[in-house]
Design a protein around this motif. Structure first.
Motif, short mmCIF file in Angstrom:
data_model
loop_
_atom_site.label_atom_id
_atom_site.label_comp_id
_atom_site.label_asym_id
_atom_site.label_seq_id
_atom_site.Cartn_x
_atom_site.Cartn_y
_atom_site.Cartn_z
N PRO A 1 0.79 -1.23 0.00
CA PRO A 1 0.00 0.00 0.00
C PRO A 1 0.82 1.28 0.00
O PRO A 1 0.30 2.34 -0.31
N GLU A 2 2.10 1.19 0.36
CA GLU A 2 2.95 2.38 0.34
C GLU A 2 3.63 2.59 -1.00
O GLU A 2 4.38 3.55 -1.17
N ASP A 3 3.35 1.72 -1.97
CA ASP A 3 3.93 1.86 -3.30
C ASP A 3 3.05 2.83 -4.10
O ASP A 3 2.11 2.43 -4.78
N VAL A 4 3.36 4.12 -4.02
CA VAL A 4 2.50 5.15 -4.60
C VAL A 4 3.23 6.02 -5.62
O VAL A 4 2.59 6.86 -6.27
N VAL A 5 4.53 5.84 -5.78
CA VAL A 5 5.30 6.71 -6.67
C VAL A 5 5.78 5.91 -7.88
O VAL A 5 6.46 4.88 -7.73
N ASP A 6 5.44 6.37 -9.08
CA ASP A 6 5.91 5.72 -10.30
C ASP A 6 7.38 6.04 -10.54
O ASP A 6 7.90 7.07 -10.09
N THR A 7 8.03 5.12 -11.26
CA THR A 7 9.39 5.40 -11.74
C THR A 7 9.26 5.85 -13.18
O THR A 7 8.98 5.06 -14.08
N ILE A 8 9.42 7.14 -13.42
CA ILE A 8 9.25 7.71 -14.75
C ILE A 8 10.61 7.82 -15.41
O ILE A 8 11.49 8.57 -14.96
#
Length: 300
Positions: free
Chosen positions: A101-108
């Motif tokens: 649930p803390e995985d909220v940031v994409d790797t762009i």
């Protein structure tokens, strides 16, 4: 003459190995195979296959996708939940995404093929797609209207405190428009590929937005199961698909809801788990009672 103690110990170990090999390596497996051949158990032992006109179309225990050759969902069928097993429902690659649930940031990165979507963005994109496909409200808390995680990196004057000096929408890259024009009076920027704004000192701040607290698209429509092979969906997910399937088949929605109820199983022992709808069996029943208009769109 008594043999040396070391030899007696090795002989005892050899006898124990032989007995265990016979019991656990031969007798036990053969007994399990024999039990699996008993009437009423053979089909389950073989994987609970489902056959139609002498053709195996799937398993009651393993989900499958109901999509066309391009991978697009077939509107005439109820859709399964997402799968993280291989390319989808691959029994040889059963797995979950292992995202929390803390995985909220994409790797762009430089391009879509090099970028990695966070769990939040995957959920947002799926919810938006299901909402458009089934004509329901696909909005979810912490999701942007374009289907990515509504997450900001907020840079403050004193590190974690003080007024905001810079704000970046970390899951949105150019070209585009930030989902918020400003935050705490500071204009919101789009993310630049290759930047780790958390490492640069930004405070990761999800933004809830105005989505309803109880989304119309249920959780099982946007998340994969732990095994990636779950053959069932919730009655709630089946319900939001009824109008679309009825429209595509020219059927009465009330008749389809009756069919869904007939293929809904309750909680195990009355209190374990949750009610579930087996998608393959439901779609096969659809083909029997409300045949599709084209012969190339048969379930399985």
């Amino acid at each position: 003459m008594r043999p040396p103690s070391w030899l007696a110990q090795h002989l005892a170990a050899g006898r124990a190995l032989l007995v265990c090999t016979v019991l656990l390596g031969l007798a036990y497996p053969l007994a399990m195979v024999g039990i699996g051949r008993l009437p009423g158990l053979a089909a389950r032992a073989d994987g609970s296959p489902v056959t139609v006109a002498d053709r195996t179309v799937g398993s009651r225990l393993i989900g499958q996708s109901f999509t066309d050759p391009d991978g697009s969902p077939i509107p005439r069928y109820f859709q399964s939940r997402p799968s993280a097993a291989g390319d989808g429902y691959d029994p040889t690659s059963t797995s979950a995404s292992n995202l929390g649930p803390e995985d909220v940031v994409d790797t762009i990165a430089g391009g879509p093929a090099e970028s990695t979507r966070s769990l939040l963005t995957r959920v947002c994109a799926r919810s938006k797609a299901v909402g458009e496909f089934d004509d329901v409200d696909g909005r979810r808390p912490y999701c942007t209207p374009d289907g990515v995680g509504a997450v900001l990196a907020v840079f403050r004057r004193d590190g974690l405190t003080g007024p905001a000096t810079r704000v970046v929408s970390v899951n949105q890259a150019a070209p585009g428009t930030p989902f918020l024009a400003s935050y705490e009076g500071v204009p919101v920027e789009l993310a630049t590929p290759g930047h780790d704004y958390r490492a640069e000192g930004g405070v990761i701040t999800p933004v809830r937005g105005d989505a309803p607290a109880r989304p119309a698209v249920p959780a099982d429509a946007v998340t994969a199961s732990g095994s990636g092979l779950d053959p069932d969906i919730s009655p709630g997910y089946a319900d939001i698909q009824v109008e679309r399937v009825a429209r595509e088949r020219g059927a009465d929605p009330a008749a389809l809801r009756r069919l869904v109820r007939e293929h809904t199983t309750g909680r195990a022992l009355g209190f374990i788990g949750a009610p579930a709808v087996n998608v393959l069996e439901l779609n096969l029943a659809l083909d029997r009672e409300f045949p599709v208009r084209t012969p190339d769109d048969q379930a399985g």
